[in-house]
Design a protein around this motif. Structure first.
Motif, PDB file in Angstrom:
ATOM      1  N   TYR A  77      48.958  41.076  74.276  1.00  0.00           N
ATOM      2  CA  TYR A  77      48.423  40.692  72.961  1.00  0.00           C
ATOM      3  C   TYR A  77      48.962  39.328  72.511  1.00  0.00           C
ATOM      4  O   TYR A  77      50.186  39.100  72.548  1.00  0.00           O
ATOM      5  N   ALA A  78      48.053  38.449  72.065  1.00  0.00           N
ATOM      6  CA  ALA A  78      48.447  37.136  71.543  1.00  0.00           C
ATOM      7  C   ALA A  78      48.916  37.322  70.102  1.00  0.00           C
ATOM      8  O   ALA A  78      48.109  37.488  69.182  1.00  0.00           O
ATOM      9  N   VAL A  79      50.223  37.276  69.898  1.00  0.00           N
ATOM     10  CA  VAL A  79      50.820  37.607  68.599  1.00  0.00           C
ATOM     11  C   VAL A  79      50.243  36.750  67.474  1.00  0.00           C
ATOM     12  O   VAL A  79      50.090  37.185  66.341  1.00  0.00           O
ATOM     13  N   LEU A 164      50.823  27.737  85.658  1.00  0.00           N
ATOM     14  CA  LEU A 164      50.177  26.454  85.367  1.00  0.00           C
ATOM     15  C   LEU A 164      48.859  26.679  84.636  1.00  0.00           C
ATOM     16  O   LEU A 164      47.964  27.381  85.136  1.00  0.00           O
ATOM     17  N   ARG A 165      48.770  26.103  83.435  1.00  0.00           N
ATOM     18  CA  ARG A 165      47.511  26.222  82.689  1.00  0.00           C
ATOM     19  C   ARG A 165      46.548  25.123  83.138  1.00  0.00           C
ATOM     20  O   ARG A 165      46.872  23.939  83.061  1.00  0.00           O
ATOM     21  N   ILE A 166      45.379  25.550  83.587  1.00  0.00           N
ATOM     22  CA  ILE A 166      44.383  24.588  84.047  1.00  0.00           C
ATOM     23  C   ILE A 166      43.259  24.476  83.022  1.00  0.00           C
ATOM     24  O   ILE A 166      43.029  25.382  82.219  1.00  0.00           O
ATOM     25  N   GLY A 210      38.442  29.345  75.623  1.00  0.00           N
ATOM     26  CA  GLY A 210      38.047  29.050  74.243  1.00  0.00           C
ATOM     27  C   GLY A 210      37.946  30.342  73.467  1.00  0.00           C
ATOM     28  O   GLY A 210      37.542  31.372  74.013  1.00  0.00           O
ATOM     29  N   SER A 211      38.342  30.290  72.193  1.00  0.00           N
ATOM     30  CA  SER A 211      38.362  31.522  71.417  1.00  0.00           C
ATOM     31  C   SER A 211      36.962  31.881  70.942  1.00  0.00           C
ATOM     32  O   SER A 211      36.138  30.996  70.711  1.00  0.00           O
ATOM     33  N   GLN A 212      36.710  33.193  70.811  1.00  0.00           N
ATOM     34  CA  GLN A 212      35.365  33.684  70.465  1.00  0.00           C
ATOM     35  C   GLN A 212      34.377  33.092  71.475  1.00  0.00           C
ATOM     36  O   GLN A 212      33.405  32.426  71.130  1.00  0.00           O
ATOM     37  N   GLY A 247      42.906  34.353  76.743  1.00  0.00           N
ATOM     38  CA  GLY A 247      42.194  35.100  75.691  1.00  0.00           C
ATOM     39  C   GLY A 247      40.741  34.679  75.642  1.00  0.00           C
ATOM     40  O   GLY A 247      40.165  34.308  76.660  1.00  0.00           O
ATOM     41  N   GLY A 248      40.166  34.760  74.451  1.00  0.00           N
ATOM     42  CA  GLY A 248      38.787  34.294  74.275  1.00  0.00           C
ATOM     43  C   GLY A 248      37.752  35.386  74.115  1.00  0.00           C
ATOM     44  O   GLY A 248      36.595  35.105  73.788  1.00  0.00           O
ATOM     45  N   PHE A 249      38.136  36.648  74.349  1.00  0.00           N
ATOM     46  CA  PHE A 249      37.172  37.764  74.303  1.00  0.00           C
ATOM     47  C   PHE A 249      36.633  37.897  72.869  1.00  0.00           C
ATOM     48  O   PHE A 249      37.411  38.008  71.926  1.00  0.00           O
ATOM     49  N   GLU A 283      45.391  37.572  77.766  1.00  0.00           N
ATOM     50  CA  GLU A 283      46.072  37.364  76.472  1.00  0.00           C
ATOM     51  C   GLU A 283      45.078  37.499  75.322  1.00  0.00           C
ATOM     52  O   GLU A 283      44.898  36.567  74.540  1.00  0.00           O
ATOM     53  N   PRO A 284      44.413  38.644  75.195  1.00  0.00           N
ATOM     54  CA  PRO A 284      43.452  38.775  74.096  1.00  0.00           C
ATOM     55  C   PRO A 284      44.156  38.811  72.745  1.00  0.00           C
ATOM     56  O   PRO A 284      45.201  39.449  72.601  1.00  0.00           O
ATOM     57  N   GLY A 285      43.626  38.102  71.782  1.00  0.00           N
ATOM     58  CA  GLY A 285      44.141  38.155  70.422  1.00  0.00           C
ATOM     59  C   GLY A 285      43.053  38.711  69.532  1.00  0.00           C
ATOM     60  O   GLY A 285      43.048  39.885  69.146  1.00  0.00           O
ATOM     61  N   ARG A 286      42.082  37.858  69.264  1.00  0.00           N
ATOM     62  CA  ARG A 286      40.956  38.189  68.382  1.00  0.00           C
ATOM     63  C   ARG A 286      40.315  39.542  68.732  1.00  0.00           C
ATOM     64  O   ARG A 286      40.081  40.363  67.851  1.00  0.00           O
TER      65      ARG A 286
HETATM   66  C1  PLP Z   1      47.728  30.524  74.996  1.00  0.00           C
HETATM   67  C2  PLP Z   1      46.825  31.404  74.204  1.00  0.00           C
HETATM   68  N1  PLP Z   1      46.609  32.651  74.649  1.00  0.00           N
HETATM   69  C3  PLP Z   1      45.825  33.510  73.976  1.00  0.00           C
HETATM   70  C4  PLP Z   1      45.211  33.148  72.803  1.00  0.00           C
HETATM   71  C5  PLP Z   1      44.359  34.160  72.086  1.00  0.00           C
HETATM   72  O1  PLP Z   1      43.044  33.798  72.110  1.00  0.00           O
HETATM   73  P1  PLP Z   1      41.926  34.769  71.491  1.00  0.00           P
HETATM   74  O2  PLP Z   1      42.377  35.167  70.150  1.00  0.00           O
HETATM   75  O3  PLP Z   1      40.697  33.949  71.486  1.00  0.00           O
HETATM   76  O4  PLP Z   1      41.797  35.941  72.413  1.00  0.00           O
HETATM   77  C6  PLP Z   1      45.365  31.839  72.314  1.00  0.00           C
HETATM   78  C7  PLP Z   1      44.691  31.405  71.092  1.00  0.00           C
HETATM   79  O5  PLP Z   1      44.759  30.305  70.635  1.00  0.00           O
HETATM   80  C8  PLP Z   1      46.210  30.942  73.035  1.00  0.00           C
HETATM   81  O6  PLP Z   1      46.433  29.701  72.604  1.00  0.00           O
END
Ligand code: PLP
Length: 403
Positions: A77-79, A164-166, A210-212, A247-249, A283-286
Protein backbone atom coordinates in the motif's frame (compact mmCIF):
# COMPACT_ATOMS: atom_id res chain seq x y z
CA UNK A 1 14.43 -0.53 -24.53
CA UNK A 2 13.26 2.93 -25.52
CA UNK A 3 11.25 5.63 -23.87
CA UNK A 4 8.75 5.67 -26.68
CA UNK A 5 6.32 2.79 -26.76
CA UNK A 6 6.87 0.12 -29.41
CA UNK A 7 4.85 0.54 -32.61
CA UNK A 8 2.65 -2.37 -31.50
CA UNK A 9 2.01 -0.68 -28.19
CA UNK A 10 1.52 2.68 -29.84
CA UNK A 11 -1.20 1.41 -32.07
CA UNK A 12 -2.91 -0.28 -29.12
CA UNK A 13 -2.67 2.90 -27.10
CA UNK A 14 -4.11 4.94 -29.91
CA UNK A 15 -7.02 2.59 -29.71
CA UNK A 16 -8.02 3.98 -26.32
CA UNK A 17 -11.77 3.72 -25.78
CA UNK A 18 -13.51 6.35 -27.81
CA UNK A 19 -16.48 4.58 -29.32
CA UNK A 20 -19.47 3.86 -27.05
CA UNK A 21 -19.05 0.14 -27.75
CA UNK A 22 -15.43 0.18 -26.59
CA UNK A 23 -16.33 2.27 -23.57
CA UNK A 24 -18.67 -0.48 -22.47
CA UNK A 25 -15.87 -2.98 -22.86
CA UNK A 26 -13.62 -0.88 -20.65
CA UNK A 27 -16.23 0.16 -18.12
CA UNK A 28 -16.24 -3.22 -16.41
CA UNK A 29 -15.56 -1.96 -12.91
CA UNK A 30 -18.49 -2.89 -10.67
CA UNK A 31 -19.66 0.05 -8.61
CA UNK A 32 -18.28 -0.22 -5.06
CA UNK A 33 -19.19 2.68 -2.91
CA UNK A 34 -20.04 3.81 0.54
CA UNK A 35 -23.78 3.89 1.25
CA UNK A 36 -24.81 7.51 0.60
CA UNK A 37 -27.47 7.49 3.31
CA UNK A 38 -24.80 6.81 5.96
CA UNK A 39 -22.79 9.75 4.66
CA UNK A 40 -25.78 12.10 4.57
CA UNK A 41 -26.74 11.23 8.12
CA UNK A 42 -23.17 11.68 9.34
CA UNK A 43 -23.15 15.21 7.91
CA UNK A 44 -26.53 16.20 9.34
CA UNK A 45 -25.86 14.75 12.80
CA UNK A 46 -22.65 16.65 13.38
CA UNK A 47 -20.61 19.06 11.30
CA UNK A 48 -17.89 21.42 12.46
CA UNK A 49 -15.48 21.25 9.53
CA UNK A 50 -15.02 19.31 6.26
CA UNK A 51 -14.62 15.60 6.78
CA UNK A 52 -13.72 12.40 5.02
CA UNK A 53 -15.78 9.37 5.99
CA UNK A 54 -14.26 5.96 5.30
CA UNK A 55 -15.74 2.48 5.48
CA UNK A 56 -12.84 0.10 6.15
CA UNK A 57 -14.95 -2.88 5.05
CA UNK A 58 -14.59 -1.51 1.51
CA UNK A 59 -10.82 -1.11 1.96
CA UNK A 60 -10.62 -4.77 3.00
CA UNK A 61 -12.64 -5.82 -0.02
CA UNK A 62 -10.37 -3.87 -2.35
CA UNK A 63 -7.20 -5.51 -1.01
CA UNK A 64 -8.77 -8.94 -1.47
CA UNK A 65 -9.96 -8.10 -4.94
CA UNK A 66 -6.52 -6.84 -5.94
CA UNK A 67 -4.90 -10.06 -4.75
CA UNK A 68 -7.45 -12.22 -6.53
CA UNK A 69 -6.93 -10.35 -9.81
CA UNK A 70 -3.13 -10.74 -9.68
CA UNK A 71 -2.26 -13.73 -7.50
CA UNK A 72 1.47 -13.40 -8.14
CA UNK A 73 1.58 -9.72 -7.12
CA UNK A 74 1.68 -8.67 -3.48
CA UNK A 75 0.21 -5.22 -2.87
CA UNK A 76 2.38 -2.81 -0.90
CA UNK A 77 0.00 0.00 0.00
CA UNK A 78 1.24 3.49 -0.96
CA UNK A 79 0.92 5.26 2.40
CA UNK A 80 0.73 8.70 0.74
CA UNK A 81 -2.75 7.97 -0.62
CA UNK A 82 -4.26 8.01 2.86
CA UNK A 83 -1.97 7.71 5.90
CA UNK A 84 -4.75 7.41 8.47
CA UNK A 85 -3.66 4.85 11.07
CA UNK A 86 -6.99 3.04 10.95
CA UNK A 87 -6.64 2.58 7.19
CA UNK A 88 -3.06 1.38 7.61
CA UNK A 89 -4.15 -1.15 10.25
CA UNK A 90 -6.62 -2.68 7.81
CA UNK A 91 -3.84 -3.04 5.24
CA UNK A 92 -1.75 -4.86 7.86
CA UNK A 93 -4.66 -7.13 8.76
CA UNK A 94 -5.22 -7.95 5.09
CA UNK A 95 -1.58 -8.92 4.59
CA UNK A 96 -0.43 -5.96 2.48
CA UNK A 97 3.12 -4.60 2.62
CA UNK A 98 3.88 -0.88 2.28
CA UNK A 99 5.53 1.74 0.09
CA UNK A 100 6.83 4.94 1.69
CA UNK A 101 8.06 8.32 0.53
CA UNK A 102 9.50 9.63 3.80
CA UNK A 103 10.80 8.68 7.21
CA UNK A 104 7.63 10.13 8.77
CA UNK A 105 5.63 7.50 6.89
CA UNK A 106 8.15 4.89 8.06
CA UNK A 107 7.63 5.97 11.67
CA UNK A 108 3.88 5.63 11.31
CA UNK A 109 4.26 2.05 10.11
CA UNK A 110 6.85 1.07 12.71
CA UNK A 111 4.47 2.43 15.34
CA UNK A 112 1.90 -0.08 14.09
CA UNK A 113 4.39 -2.92 14.39
CA UNK A 114 5.00 -3.38 10.65
CA UNK A 115 8.21 -5.31 9.96
CA UNK A 116 10.75 -3.04 8.22
CA UNK A 117 11.43 -5.69 5.58
CA UNK A 118 7.83 -5.22 4.40
CA UNK A 119 8.45 -1.54 3.69
CA UNK A 120 9.85 -0.32 0.36
CA UNK A 121 11.35 3.16 0.16
CA UNK A 122 10.12 4.22 -3.29
CA UNK A 123 10.91 7.92 -3.35
CA UNK A 124 13.55 8.29 -6.11
CA UNK A 125 15.44 11.12 -4.37
CA UNK A 126 16.19 10.73 -0.66
CA UNK A 127 18.48 12.57 1.71
CA UNK A 128 21.46 10.71 3.13
CA UNK A 129 19.91 11.14 6.57
CA UNK A 130 16.67 9.47 5.58
CA UNK A 131 18.48 6.61 3.83
CA UNK A 132 20.66 6.05 6.90
CA UNK A 133 17.67 6.30 9.24
CA UNK A 134 15.55 3.85 7.25
CA UNK A 135 18.46 1.43 6.88
CA UNK A 136 19.16 1.59 10.63
CA UNK A 137 15.51 0.74 11.29
CA UNK A 138 15.80 -2.32 9.04
CA UNK A 139 14.38 -1.16 5.68
CA UNK A 140 16.07 -3.26 2.99
CA UNK A 141 14.87 -1.98 -0.38
CA UNK A 142 15.50 1.51 -1.82
CA UNK A 143 14.55 2.89 -5.22
CA UNK A 144 16.86 4.85 -7.55
CA UNK A 145 16.35 6.53 -10.90
CA UNK A 146 19.72 8.25 -11.22
CA UNK A 147 23.42 7.50 -10.86
CA UNK A 148 23.55 10.20 -8.19
CA UNK A 149 20.99 8.41 -5.99
CA UNK A 150 22.64 5.03 -6.55
CA UNK A 151 25.94 6.45 -5.29
CA UNK A 152 24.21 8.18 -2.36
CA UNK A 153 22.63 4.92 -1.22
CA UNK A 154 25.82 2.95 -1.87
CA UNK A 155 27.87 5.40 0.23
CA UNK A 156 25.31 5.38 3.04
CA UNK A 157 24.46 1.67 3.15
CA UNK A 158 26.74 -0.34 0.88
CA UNK A 159 24.76 -3.58 1.18
CA UNK A 160 21.31 -2.01 0.54
CA UNK A 161 19.14 -3.67 -2.09
CA UNK A 162 18.22 -1.18 -4.79
CA UNK A 163 15.62 -1.17 -7.55
CA UNK A 164 15.68 0.98 -10.63
CA UNK A 165 12.68 3.08 -11.60
CA UNK A 166 12.33 3.27 -15.36
CA UNK A 167 10.25 5.62 -17.46
CA UNK A 168 6.88 4.14 -18.38
CA UNK A 169 4.13 5.41 -20.66
CA UNK A 170 1.48 7.42 -18.79
CA UNK A 171 -0.89 7.63 -21.76
CA UNK A 172 -4.49 7.72 -20.55
CA UNK A 173 -3.60 8.39 -16.90
CA UNK A 174 -5.62 11.13 -15.20
CA UNK A 175 -2.72 12.06 -12.91
CA UNK A 176 0.46 11.50 -14.99
CA UNK A 177 3.77 11.09 -13.16
CA UNK A 178 6.13 10.35 -16.06
CA UNK A 179 7.33 13.93 -16.55
CA UNK A 180 9.24 13.72 -13.28
CA UNK A 181 10.64 10.31 -12.43
CA UNK A 182 11.98 7.29 -14.28
CA UNK A 183 15.23 6.59 -16.11
CA UNK A 184 15.11 6.39 -19.89
CA UNK A 185 16.79 3.50 -21.72
CA UNK A 186 20.25 5.05 -22.09
CA UNK A 187 20.32 6.35 -18.50
CA UNK A 188 19.12 2.99 -17.20
CA UNK A 189 22.03 1.23 -18.95
CA UNK A 190 24.48 3.68 -17.40
CA UNK A 191 23.03 3.14 -13.94
CA UNK A 192 23.29 -0.63 -14.40
CA UNK A 193 26.92 -0.31 -15.50
CA UNK A 194 27.70 1.88 -12.49
CA UNK A 195 26.05 -0.59 -10.12
CA UNK A 196 28.14 -3.42 -11.58
CA UNK A 197 31.31 -1.33 -11.23
CA UNK A 198 30.62 -0.36 -7.60
CA UNK A 199 29.42 -3.85 -6.64
CA UNK A 200 26.01 -2.49 -5.62
CA UNK A 201 23.13 -4.92 -5.25
CA UNK A 202 20.90 -3.32 -7.91
CA UNK A 203 18.37 -6.10 -7.85
CA UNK A 204 15.05 -4.93 -9.22
CA UNK A 205 13.04 -2.83 -11.62
CA UNK A 206 10.03 -0.62 -10.98
CA UNK A 207 7.84 1.85 -12.88
CA UNK A 208 4.68 3.90 -12.42
CA UNK A 209 2.15 4.06 -15.24
CA UNK A 210 0.58 7.26 -13.85
CA UNK A 211 -2.10 7.56 -11.23
CA UNK A 212 -5.72 6.77 -12.14
CA UNK A 213 -4.41 4.97 -15.22
CA UNK A 214 -7.23 4.06 -17.58
CA UNK A 215 -5.06 2.33 -20.16
CA UNK A 216 -3.96 -1.29 -19.46
CA UNK A 217 -1.47 -1.16 -22.33
CA UNK A 218 0.76 1.09 -20.20
CA UNK A 219 1.41 -1.91 -17.95
CA UNK A 220 2.19 -4.13 -20.95
CA UNK A 221 4.72 -1.68 -22.39
CA UNK A 222 6.31 -1.05 -18.99
CA UNK A 223 6.55 -4.78 -18.24
CA UNK A 224 8.19 -5.41 -21.61
CA UNK A 225 10.74 -2.70 -20.79
CA UNK A 226 11.31 -4.21 -17.33
CA UNK A 227 11.85 -7.64 -18.88
CA UNK A 228 14.43 -6.23 -21.28
CA UNK A 229 16.20 -4.46 -18.42
CA UNK A 230 16.33 -7.66 -16.38
CA UNK A 231 18.43 -9.12 -19.23
CA UNK A 232 20.71 -6.09 -19.36
CA UNK A 233 21.20 -6.39 -15.58
CA UNK A 234 21.97 -10.11 -15.71
CA UNK A 235 24.46 -9.59 -18.53
CA UNK A 236 26.18 -6.94 -16.41
CA UNK A 237 26.61 -9.51 -13.62
CA UNK A 238 23.78 -8.21 -11.39
CA UNK A 239 21.13 -10.49 -9.86
CA UNK A 240 17.70 -9.03 -10.68
CA UNK A 241 15.05 -10.61 -8.47
CA UNK A 242 12.46 -7.93 -7.68
CA UNK A 243 9.77 -6.62 -10.01
CA UNK A 244 7.72 -3.75 -8.60
CA UNK A 245 4.85 -2.79 -10.91
CA UNK A 246 4.04 0.40 -9.00
CA UNK A 247 0.62 1.98 -8.56
CA UNK A 248 -1.86 3.58 -10.92
CA UNK A 249 -4.80 1.16 -10.61
CA UNK A 250 -7.88 3.30 -11.20
CA UNK A 251 -11.17 3.78 -9.39
CA UNK A 252 -14.56 4.74 -10.70
CA UNK A 253 -15.30 8.45 -11.00
CA UNK A 254 -16.91 9.84 -14.14
CA UNK A 255 -14.82 8.45 -17.00
CA UNK A 256 -14.89 4.76 -17.90
CA UNK A 257 -12.07 2.70 -16.39
CA UNK A 258 -10.73 -0.81 -16.94
CA UNK A 259 -11.44 -3.04 -13.96
CA UNK A 260 -8.54 -4.40 -11.94
CA UNK A 261 -9.40 -7.80 -13.41
CA UNK A 262 -8.90 -6.47 -16.97
CA UNK A 263 -5.57 -4.92 -15.95
CA UNK A 264 -4.75 -8.15 -14.14
CA UNK A 265 -5.14 -10.16 -17.35
CA UNK A 266 -2.52 -7.99 -19.05
CA UNK A 267 -0.18 -8.08 -16.05
CA UNK A 268 -0.55 -11.82 -15.43
CA UNK A 269 0.20 -12.59 -19.07
CA UNK A 270 3.32 -10.39 -19.07
CA UNK A 271 4.53 -11.89 -15.79
CA UNK A 272 4.96 -15.26 -17.50
CA UNK A 273 8.11 -13.82 -19.06
CA UNK A 274 9.70 -13.48 -15.61
CA UNK A 275 11.26 -16.45 -13.76
CA UNK A 276 9.15 -17.98 -10.97
CA UNK A 277 11.55 -16.93 -8.24
CA UNK A 278 11.27 -13.22 -9.06
CA UNK A 279 9.47 -11.42 -6.20
CA UNK A 280 6.62 -9.38 -7.66
CA UNK A 281 5.00 -6.51 -5.79
CA UNK A 282 2.79 -3.52 -6.63
CA UNK A 283 2.24 -0.19 -4.89
CA UNK A 284 -1.49 0.56 -5.21
CA UNK A 285 -2.66 3.62 -3.32
CA UNK A 286 -5.79 5.09 -4.85
CA UNK A 287 -7.30 1.70 -5.77
CA UNK A 288 -7.31 0.47 -2.18
CA UNK A 289 -8.94 3.49 -0.51
CA UNK A 290 -10.67 5.88 -2.93
CA UNK A 291 -14.07 4.29 -3.18
CA UNK A 292 -14.18 3.57 0.54
CA UNK A 293 -14.71 7.27 1.22
CA UNK A 294 -16.83 10.35 0.67
CA UNK A 295 -15.42 13.82 1.26
CA UNK A 296 -18.02 16.19 2.71
CA UNK A 297 -17.82 19.96 2.77
CA UNK A 298 -20.21 22.89 2.76
CA UNK A 299 -21.10 25.91 0.64
CA UNK A 300 -19.77 29.03 2.38
CA UNK A 301 -21.40 31.49 0.00
CA UNK A 302 -22.15 32.30 -3.63
CA UNK A 303 -21.39 35.27 -5.90
CA UNK A 304 -21.94 36.47 -9.45
CA UNK A 305 -18.72 37.79 -11.00
CA UNK A 306 -18.55 39.05 -14.59
CA UNK A 307 -21.77 37.19 -15.32
CA UNK A 308 -20.44 33.87 -13.95
CA UNK A 309 -21.90 32.03 -11.00
CA UNK A 310 -19.37 31.26 -8.29
CA UNK A 311 -19.66 29.28 -5.09
CA UNK A 312 -17.10 28.91 -2.38
CA UNK A 313 -16.74 25.73 -0.35
CA UNK A 314 -15.17 25.45 3.11
CA UNK A 315 -12.59 23.05 1.57
CA UNK A 316 -10.64 23.84 -1.57
CA UNK A 317 -7.25 23.00 -3.06
CA UNK A 318 -5.50 23.55 0.27
CA UNK A 319 -8.18 21.72 2.24
CA UNK A 320 -8.03 18.42 0.37
CA UNK A 321 -9.99 18.90 -2.86
CA UNK A 322 -6.94 19.31 -5.08
CA UNK A 323 -7.04 16.57 -7.71
CA UNK A 324 -9.85 18.25 -9.64
CA UNK A 325 -7.43 21.10 -10.41
CA UNK A 326 -5.53 18.75 -12.74
CA UNK A 327 -8.67 17.54 -14.45
CA UNK A 328 -9.78 14.58 -12.30
CA UNK A 329 -13.56 14.66 -12.44
CA UNK A 330 -15.35 13.63 -9.27
CA UNK A 331 -18.98 12.63 -8.94
CA UNK A 332 -20.60 15.22 -6.72
CA UNK A 333 -23.90 14.90 -4.91
CA UNK A 334 -25.96 17.57 -3.21
CA UNK A 335 -29.46 17.70 -1.71
CA UNK A 336 -30.72 20.33 -4.17
CA UNK A 337 -32.75 19.48 -7.24
CA UNK A 338 -32.68 22.69 -9.31
CA UNK A 339 -31.59 22.44 -12.95
CA UNK A 340 -27.84 22.23 -13.43
CA UNK A 341 -26.01 25.42 -14.35
CA UNK A 342 -22.25 25.94 -14.78
CA UNK A 343 -20.63 26.89 -11.46
CA UNK A 344 -17.09 27.93 -10.78
CA UNK A 345 -16.09 26.56 -7.39
CA UNK A 346 -13.53 28.28 -5.19
CA UNK A 347 -12.05 27.19 -1.89
CA UNK A 348 -12.21 29.27 1.30
CA UNK A 349 -8.72 30.82 1.03
CA UNK A 350 -7.73 34.15 -0.53
CA UNK A 351 -5.22 32.54 -2.89
CA UNK A 352 -6.10 32.97 -6.55
CA UNK A 353 -5.05 29.38 -7.38
CA UNK A 354 -7.67 28.05 -4.97
CA UNK A 355 -10.19 27.17 -7.68
CA UNK A 356 -11.53 23.65 -7.38
CA UNK A 357 -13.35 23.44 -10.71
CA UNK A 358 -14.69 25.68 -13.44
CA UNK A 359 -18.03 25.50 -15.24
CA UNK A 360 -19.08 22.41 -13.33
CA UNK A 361 -22.77 21.58 -13.87
CA UNK A 362 -24.37 21.65 -10.41
CA UNK A 363 -27.87 22.56 -9.21
CA UNK A 364 -28.74 26.23 -9.70
CA UNK A 365 -30.34 26.52 -6.23
CA UNK A 366 -27.24 25.57 -4.19
CA UNK A 367 -26.74 28.10 -1.42
CA UNK A 368 -24.94 28.91 1.82
CA UNK A 369 -24.86 26.03 4.28
CA UNK A 370 -25.65 23.25 1.76
CA UNK A 371 -23.62 20.08 2.02
CA UNK A 372 -21.50 18.90 -0.93
CA UNK A 373 -20.71 15.19 -1.08
CA UNK A 374 -17.71 14.13 -3.17
CA UNK A 375 -17.87 10.46 -4.01
CA UNK A 376 -14.92 8.01 -4.02
CA UNK A 377 -12.62 10.58 -2.47
CA UNK A 378 -10.81 8.38 0.07
CA UNK A 379 -7.42 8.89 -1.58
CA UNK A 380 -5.33 12.02 -2.04
CA UNK A 381 -7.72 14.33 -0.23
CA UNK A 382 -6.99 14.56 3.51
CA UNK A 383 -3.39 13.53 2.76
CA UNK A 384 -2.88 16.75 0.80
CA UNK A 385 -4.65 19.14 3.17
CA UNK A 386 -2.82 21.99 4.92
CA UNK A 387 -3.65 24.76 7.42
CA UNK A 388 -3.07 27.46 4.77
CA UNK A 389 -4.82 30.74 5.67
CA UNK A 390 -5.61 29.31 9.09
CA UNK A 391 -8.32 26.89 8.01
CA UNK A 392 -8.60 23.62 9.93
CA UNK A 393 -7.56 20.25 8.53
CA UNK A 394 -10.47 18.01 7.51
CA UNK A 395 -11.58 15.45 10.06
CA UNK A 396 -11.32 11.74 9.19
CA UNK A 397 -14.21 9.58 10.41
CA UNK A 398 -13.68 5.84 10.09
CA UNK A 399 -16.16 2.99 10.61
CA UNK A 400 -16.48 -0.62 9.50
CA UNK A 401 -19.80 -1.67 7.99
CA UNK A 402 -21.06 -5.24 7.89
CA UNK A 403 -20.72 -6.24 4.23
C1 PLP B 1 6.32 5.62 -6.05
C2 PLP B 1 4.83 5.58 -5.99
N1 PLP B 1 4.23 4.39 -5.79
C3 PLP B 1 2.90 4.29 -5.71
C4 PLP B 1 2.08 5.39 -5.82
C5 PLP B 1 0.59 5.20 -5.70
O1 PLP B 1 -0.03 5.45 -6.89
P1 PLP B 1 -1.61 5.23 -7.04
O2 PLP B 1 -2.26 5.91 -5.91
O3 PLP B 1 -1.94 5.81 -8.36
O4 PLP B 1 -1.85 3.75 -7.02
C6 PLP B 1 2.65 6.65 -6.08
C7 PLP B 1 1.81 7.83 -6.25
O5 PLP B 1 2.22 8.92 -6.49
C8 PLP B 1 4.07 6.75 -6.15
O6 PLP B 1 4.68 7.92 -6.35
Amino acid sequence: MGDRPSSFARSRQNALPKQPQQEQLFDTHPEVSLDFEIVRQAAHQRYSRPFLIIDTAIVRGKVRRFRAAMPRVRPHYAVKANPDRRVLKVQVQEGAGFEIASTAELELLLGLGVAPAEIFFSNPVKSRESIAYAAAKGVEWFVVDSADELRRIHETKADAKQYLRIAAPNIGSDWPLSGKFGAGAADAREIVALAAKLGTDLAGVTFHVGSQCRNPENWRVALEKARALFEVMSKAGLKPRLLNIGGGFPVRHVKPIPSVEVIGEVVNECLRAFPEDVQVIAEPGRFLVSDAGYFVCRVLGTATRAGKRWMHWDAGLFGGVIESSEGLKYRIRTERSGPDIPWTVGGPTCDSVDIVMRDEPLPSDLQEGDFVYIKNAGAYTTAYASHFNGFPLPEVRVFESKR
